[in-house]
Write a protein that holds these residues in place. Structure first.
Motif, mmCIF file in Angstrom:
data_model
loop_
_atom_site.group_PDB
_atom_site.id
_atom_site.type_symbol
_atom_site.label_atom_id
_atom_site.label_comp_id
_atom_site.label_asym_id
_atom_site.label_seq_id
_atom_site.Cartn_x
_atom_site.Cartn_y
_atom_site.Cartn_z
ATOM 1 N N GLY A 278 0.823 -1.137 -0.093
ATOM 2 C CA GLY A 278 -0.038 -0.079 0.195
ATOM 3 C C GLY A 278 0.795 1.323 0.110
ATOM 4 O O GLY A 278 0.272 2.321 0.124
ATOM 5 N N VAL A 279 2.271 1.299 0.038
ATOM 6 C CA VAL A 279 2.889 2.195 -0.309
ATOM 7 C C VAL A 279 2.810 2.990 -1.519
ATOM 8 O O VAL A 279 2.872 2.582 -2.363
ATOM 9 N N PRO A 280 2.361 4.210 -1.460
ATOM 10 C CA PRO A 280 1.697 4.755 -2.637
ATOM 11 C C PRO A 280 3.045 5.294 -3.499
ATOM 12 O O PRO A 280 4.133 5.576 -3.266
ATOM 13 N N PHE A 281 2.744 5.145 -5.099
ATOM 14 C CA PHE A 281 3.607 5.637 -5.797
ATOM 15 C C PHE A 281 2.949 6.909 -6.492
ATOM 16 O O PHE A 281 1.873 6.999 -6.657
ATOM 17 N N GLY A 282 3.745 8.016 -6.816
ATOM 18 C CA GLY A 282 3.264 9.141 -7.615
ATOM 19 C C GLY A 282 2.940 8.690 -8.955
ATOM 20 O O GLY A 282 3.423 7.784 -9.704
ATOM 21 N N LEU A 283 1.781 9.266 -9.267
ATOM 22 C CA LEU A 283 1.255 8.929 -10.641
ATOM 23 C C LEU A 283 2.310 8.846 -11.794
ATOM 24 O O LEU A 283 2.429 7.984 -12.553
ATOM 25 N N ILE A 284 2.924 10.058 -11.812
ATOM 26 C CA ILE A 284 3.831 10.187 -12.967
ATOM 27 C C ILE A 284 5.454 9.162 -12.651
ATOM 28 O O ILE A 284 5.873 8.747 -13.859
ATOM 29 N N THR A 285 5.667 8.829 -11.339
ATOM 30 C CA THR A 285 6.623 8.157 -11.163
ATOM 31 C C THR A 285 6.174 6.636 -11.837
ATOM 32 O O THR A 285 7.093 5.796 -12.427
ATOM 33 N N LEU A 286 5.170 6.125 -11.499
ATOM 34 C CA LEU A 286 4.521 5.018 -11.766
ATOM 35 C C LEU A 286 4.731 4.806 -13.264
ATOM 36 O O LEU A 286 5.022 3.836 -13.892
ATOM 37 N N CYS A 287 4.042 5.875 -13.725
ATOM 38 C CA CYS A 287 4.293 5.880 -15.615
ATOM 39 C C CYS A 287 5.463 6.063 -15.980
ATOM 40 O O CYS A 287 5.749 4.878 -17.021
ATOM 41 N N ASN A 288 6.354 6.371 -15.462
ATOM 42 C CA ASN A 288 7.876 6.501 -15.975
ATOM 43 C C ASN A 288 8.499 5.007 -15.823
ATOM 44 O O ASN A 288 9.262 4.648 -16.375
ATOM 45 N N ALA A 289 7.889 4.527 -14.827
ATOM 46 C CA ALA A 289 8.644 2.968 -14.459
ATOM 47 C C ALA A 289 8.125 2.050 -15.427
ATOM 48 O O ALA A 289 8.975 1.068 -15.616
ATOM 49 N N ASN A 291 7.378 3.104 -18.619
ATOM 50 C CA ASN A 291 7.450 3.856 -19.869
ATOM 51 C C ASN A 291 6.168 4.100 -20.520
ATOM 52 O O ASN A 291 6.052 4.312 -21.674
ATOM 53 N N LEU A 292 5.314 4.446 -19.813
ATOM 54 C CA LEU A 292 4.103 4.960 -20.276
ATOM 55 C C LEU A 292 4.173 6.422 -20.628
ATOM 56 O O LEU A 292 4.681 7.405 -19.884
ATOM 57 N N ASN A 293 3.790 6.954 -21.977
ATOM 58 C CA ASN A 293 3.787 8.074 -22.368
ATOM 59 C C ASN A 293 3.345 9.015 -21.520
ATOM 60 O O ASN A 293 2.079 9.206 -21.137
ATOM 61 N N THR A 294 4.017 10.258 -20.922
ATOM 62 C CA THR A 294 3.632 10.996 -19.996
ATOM 63 C C THR A 294 3.337 12.599 -20.852
ATOM 64 O O THR A 294 3.050 13.330 -20.179
ATOM 65 N N ASP A 295 3.380 12.646 -22.076
ATOM 66 C CA ASP A 295 3.326 13.837 -22.703
ATOM 67 C C ASP A 295 2.051 13.882 -23.103
ATOM 68 O O ASP A 295 1.642 14.113 -24.422
ATOM 69 N N GLN A 296 0.865 13.793 -22.304
ATOM 70 C CA GLN A 296 -0.487 13.820 -22.557
ATOM 71 C C GLN A 296 -1.162 14.246 -21.410
ATOM 72 O O GLN A 296 -0.705 14.434 -20.232
ATOM 73 N N PRO A 297 -2.318 14.777 -21.533
ATOM 74 C CA PRO A 297 -3.223 15.193 -20.434
ATOM 75 C C PRO A 297 -3.150 14.204 -19.128
ATOM 76 O O PRO A 297 -3.429 13.331 -19.445
ATOM 77 N N LYS A 298 -3.114 14.882 -18.029
ATOM 78 C CA LYS A 298 -3.313 14.139 -16.938
ATOM 79 C C LYS A 298 -4.610 13.387 -16.811
ATOM 80 O O LYS A 298 -4.619 12.021 -16.223
ATOM 81 N N ILE A 301 -3.836 10.237 -18.879
ATOM 82 C CA ILE A 301 -2.881 9.250 -18.074
ATOM 83 C C ILE A 301 -3.797 8.390 -16.919
ATOM 84 O O ILE A 301 -3.548 7.327 -16.905
ATOM 85 N N ARG A 302 -4.415 9.297 -16.109
ATOM 86 C CA ARG A 302 -5.493 8.628 -14.969
ATOM 87 C C ARG A 302 -6.147 7.309 -15.678
ATOM 88 O O ARG A 302 -6.327 6.494 -15.142
ATOM 89 N N LYS A 303 -6.893 7.789 -16.808
ATOM 90 C CA LYS A 303 -7.811 6.804 -17.433
ATOM 91 C C LYS A 303 -7.043 5.540 -18.016
ATOM 92 O O LYS A 303 -7.508 4.508 -17.639
ATOM 93 N N VAL A 304 -5.890 5.787 -18.528
ATOM 94 C CA VAL A 304 -4.964 4.558 -18.879
ATOM 95 C C VAL A 304 -4.703 3.851 -17.601
ATOM 96 O O VAL A 304 -4.874 2.564 -17.631
ATOM 97 N N VAL A 305 -4.178 4.467 -16.594
ATOM 98 C CA VAL A 305 -3.663 3.710 -15.359
ATOM 99 C C VAL A 305 -4.746 2.965 -14.774
ATOM 100 O O VAL A 305 -4.738 1.682 -14.180
#
Length: 333
Positions: A278-289, A291-298, A301-305
């Motif tokens: 349950g230790v949280p990950f930052g949304l962008i940190t998790l995406c970077n881990a 290799n999910l494209n973060t050059d798109q609206p937040k 990104i939330r929808k895909v995750v």
């Protein structure tokens, strides 16, 4: 003279025979054994009898007097005790560095036919950096690699022969010409991509000190014959060094095959390296881990995750999850 003999012995390259005939080999062995420390003699005799054509004596020592066949057996038995009978598991062991800081990207099908060719392309997250030179690698290429790692475990060697039919079965995909072509091309990409992995000392993230650095092609050699489904694969020995250092993550290939989304598969691989308390990950940190494209609206990104986490939960890979108002992702396994 004796010291020279053992030094030469320790530097025998992979695949090179120590002696040309039985008499010479016996003399060489007796001479070399005199130079081995008493507490190493049993290990040396084991290496001489079984592994001298596969690994140097020096590397055999560095790996704890073990070879892949020993290591995989021990890891497999340990996991079987915890998870079930042998026939219930289809496991591939991936180096933890590659599982956490990965060169594989979620890619749309349309993008796979026009892949960029990277030159020192850097992927970085809080766990480390990967520098890739070669074609962009997809999650499907990762599926091919996991099948190769499974077969290395099965055959207990880094060099083995297989065919596309067997690889399809391990990947859990339908058989046919299109899939066979995709596997052949994936193997070529894995052999032509140079990956430089630098793992950070995770206890001191602010200073970003490098704790480990590994460089090499994922596959050393792939021998494929046109118009044939047979293939010979040589897994890079640096992967075996990670086996020996107990730096692997067990991935259940049957569970992974049930996941449809590339992002879900990437998250499954990444989350298997964590306890999931349950230790949280930052949304962008998790995406970077993953290799999910973060050059798109937040919102996108939330929808895909969310979609990917929902799929993992539905398949029983995680118990529950939530993304809070601060964009922290809480995942419970």
């Amino acid at each position: 003279m004796a010291n020279k003999t053992i030094l030469e012995l320790e530097n025998i390259p992979l695949g090179e025979s120590v002696a040309k005939n039985g008499t010479d080999q016996k003399k060489e062995f007796e001479l070399a054994l005199q130079c081995v420390e008493p507490n190493e003699k049993a290990h040396f005799m084991k290496w001489w009898a079984a592994f001298q054509d596969l690994v140097t004596w020096e590397d055999f020592k560095k790996k704890g007097y073990q070879h892949l066949s020993n290591i995989v057996e021990e890891v497999h038995e340990h996991i079987l005790k915890a998870q079930g009978k042998p026939e219930q598991l289809k496991l591939a062991f991936m180096p933890k560095e590659i599982a956490r800081t990965s060169p594989f990207f979620p890619m749309k099908r349309a993008d796979m036919s026009n892949r960029p060719l990277y030159k020192d392309f850097v992927i970085e997250n809080r766990w480390g950096t990967i520098t890739v030179s070669g074609p962009k690698l997809s999650i499907n290429d990762e599926s091919v690699l996991l099948a190769v790692l499974f077969l290395a475990k099965k055959h207990r060697t880094e060099r083995f022969e297989t065919d596309y039919n067997e690889i399809c079965g391990i990947m859990g995909v339908s058989r046919g010409t299109t899939q066979y072509t995709a596997i052949a091309e994936g193997l070529e990409r894995l052999a032509s991509s140079i990956v430089n992995t630098k793992l950070y000392e995770t206890e001191n993230l602010e200073k970003r000190e490098i704790a480990r650095s590994i460089t090499g092609a994922i596959l050393s050699n792939v021998d494929q014959t046109p118009k044939s489904t047979k293939v010979s694969v040589f897994l890079n020995p640096y992967f075996l060094a990670l086996y020996g250092a107990n730096m692997t993550t067990g991935l259940n290939l049957d569970k992974r095959a049930k996941l449809k989304g590339d992002v879900a598969k990437a998250l499954y691989r990444f989350l298997e390296t964590h306890s999931g308390g349950g230790v949280p990950f930052g949304l962008i940190t998790l995406c970077n881990a993953v290799n999910l494209n973060t050059d798109q609206p937040k919102a996108e990104i939330r929808k895909v995750v969310r979609k990917s986490l929902a799929e993992l939960q539905k398949q029983g890979n995680i118990k529950r999850w939530k993304i809070d108002k601060k964009d922290l992702v809480h995942i419970f396994k």
